[in-house]
Design an enzyme around this catalytic site. Structure first.
Site, mmCIF file in Angstrom:
data_model
loop_
_atom_site.group_PDB
_atom_site.id
_atom_site.type_symbol
_atom_site.label_atom_id
_atom_site.label_comp_id
_atom_site.label_asym_id
_atom_site.label_seq_id
_atom_site.Cartn_x
_atom_site.Cartn_y
_atom_site.Cartn_z
ATOM 1 N N LYS A 154 33.050 75.550 67.677
ATOM 2 C CA LYS A 154 32.140 74.429 67.522
ATOM 3 C C LYS A 154 32.573 73.542 66.362
ATOM 4 C CE LYS A 154 27.112 73.613 67.023
ATOM 5 N NZ LYS A 154 25.812 74.319 66.849
ATOM 6 N N SER A 202 22.433 73.337 69.996
ATOM 7 C CA SER A 202 23.413 72.312 69.702
ATOM 8 C C SER A 202 24.846 72.713 70.032
ATOM 9 C CB SER A 202 23.327 71.935 68.222
ATOM 10 O OG SER A 202 23.621 73.064 67.394
ATOM 11 N N SER A 244 20.593 77.681 68.935
ATOM 12 C CA SER A 244 21.721 76.851 69.363
ATOM 13 C C SER A 244 22.891 77.583 69.990
ATOM 14 C CB SER A 244 22.219 76.005 68.185
ATOM 15 O OG SER A 244 21.280 75.006 67.882
#
Length: 484
Positions: free
Chosen positions: A83, A160, A184
């Protein structure tokens, strides 16, 4: 042996590592196949950067090793994505926000370094909700764009960590890393049909499982953690074992398990999602699992008093600490906020800069959070539970709002409600308390959208929780690949 492209794309992380360690599959061939897959599916906006040259060079180094040398690397030749808010040496770490779009750290985050040291290959950086402050992964900055669900590209993948989830679900990589503050890793895992894990954080000290302080663009030191994501729970456990240093999973017998079903987490569900989740329960019951209905009536009210008081106050200290420690091009929260592209994130940062919930913070941390942690501890011990089980989200994926980053949703035709609040409802309390949580696939709705169920366990029970997840996965199976 000769591998077709489809055979390579179907490999789980565990299968890929085994094939590369034995010499049956060349890491260079595998990496080239996945790089081509990522390029072909670029319209999903899963990745913000491809590490093409570096990944191929790393694969060549793996292929040059002897079989014995490769077998000493638990992740030999495994391509992963990370990420874009997790530090990676030589590759951008932008957190999906314009103020950091050209920033390149000098070192890997500790969790990334452990995976690389074990033989993993960094294929690229994964797109995300800007600054991790959202659950849709609809990033409106120019260099990112909305991440699209591979089961229906008009739908959100959750966030996210949506980019990592989509890259894994769409067979660009078999595994990767996300981060989790309120859900997330688990929300996007549920909406894209994969497994996502939030490890224990607990008191943030000796109870914290992954140690990445000042190596992740932060929201909250109390709540943030890196977490692995993969197409199987067994693969999540593989990555977790490397990061944590733990050994094999403990043995689990389904007929010995007592799993709690908190009534509050099973209320208000989308009808189609509930049908899938209860169908998974029936299959697990038939396999011998004992389920216990439990009541936690104060769970959401207590968690809500803590959640945003922490998440909207701690960035004032934590974000500048990361910016300064990593010699980023900007040094203050205001400088980052001034260039935010997504309206929903800009509104959140206005509240952060105003410290609107600051007055609630001390009480939230000193009094309310310990009460929440005690509620979980007494629920587990008082009912002799191994874990809690509930649908990860209240509803499956919803359409992308390409103008605002997030929107409102309606469940079963009811009154519109805030999209972020709806998707966070079931995942947020465990995050606030710092206990571990695992989302794994339960099935698909009639519309072909994935549904996830979540297992939460006591602080420090991470390996046992993963072992339960593996046992459940053997009953429930995996989802079919998206038709791309």
């Amino acid at each position: 042996m000769s591998w077709t492209v489809d055979e390579q794309l179907a490999l789980t992380a565990t299968e890929a590592v085994s094939a590369i360690q034995s010499g049956r599959l060349k890491a260079t061939d595998y990496v080239a196949t996945l790089l081509a897959r990522a390029a072909a599916l670029s319209t999903l906006n899963a990745l913000t950067a491809l590490n093409t040259e570096g990944a191929l060079e790393a694969a060549q180094r793996i292929d040059a090793l002897s079989v014995d040398e490769k077998r000493r690397l638990p992740l030999a030749g495994l391509p992963i994505v990370v990420k874009d808010n997790i530090n990676t040496a030589g590759l951008q770490t932008s957190a999906g926000t314009p103020a950091l779009e050209n920033f390149i750290p000098s070192t890997h985050a500790p969790s990334v370094q452990k995976l690389v040291d074990a033989g993993a290959i960094l294929l690229g950086k994964a797109n995300m909700h800007e600054l991790a402050l959202g659950i849709t992964s609809t990033n409106l900055s120019n260099h990112a764009g909305p991440v699209r669900n591979p089961y229906n590209p008009a739908m959100i993948p959750g966030g996210s960590s949506g980019g990592t989830a989509v890259a894994v679900a769409a067979r660009m990589v078999p595994a990767g890393l996300g981060t989790d503050t309120g859900g997330s890793t688990r929300i996007p895992a549920a909406l894209t049909g994969i497994a996502g894990f939030r490890p224990s954080v607990g008191n943030g000290g000796d109870q914290r499982r992954y140690h990445d302080t000042n190596a992740v663009v932060p929201i909250s030191r109390t709540r943030d953690t890196v977490g692995p994501m993969a197409r199987t729970v067994a693969d999540v456990a593989l990555l977790d074992g490397v990061v944590s240093g733990d050994g094999p999973l403990p043995g689990v017998a389904l007929e010995d398990l007592r799993i709690g079903l908190p009534a509050c987490c099973w209320a208000g569900l989308d009808h189609g999602l509930e049908t899938v989740a209860r169908g998974a329960l029936d299959r697990l019951k038939a396999a011998g699992v004992t389920f216990v209905d439990i009541d936690m009536p104060d769970l959401f009210a207590l968690s809500d008093q803590i959640s945003f008081a922490v998440a909207l106050h701690e960035p004032l200290a934590d974000l500048p600490a990361w910016l300064i420690a990593n010699e980023a091009p900007v040094k203050t929260v205001a400088e980052v906020a001034a260039r935010i592209a997504s309206p929903d994130v800009r509104a959140a940062y206005e509240a952060i800069l105003a410290d609107a919930l600051g007055p609630q913070y001390d009480v939230a941390m000193s009094t309310l959070r310990p009460l929440l942690q005690r509620l979980y501890a007494t629920t587990f011990s008082g009912n002799a539970l191994d874990a809690l089980l509930f649908p990860t989200t209240l509803l499956p994926a919803v359409p992308i709002d390409a103008l605002n980053g997030s929107s409102q949703v309606s469940i079963n035709g009811g009154e519109p409600m805030d999209e972020m609040a709806a998707f966070l409802r079931n995942t947020d309390p465990a995050s606030v308390a710092g206990i571990p949580g695992l989302s794994l696939p339960a099935g698909m709705t009639q519309e072909g959208l994935p549904v996830g169920i979540e297992l939460d366990g006591p602080t420090g029970s991470d390996r046992r929780l993963l072992a339960i997840g593996v046992a459940f996965e053997q009953v429930l199976g995996s989802l079919p690949a998206p038709m791309l």
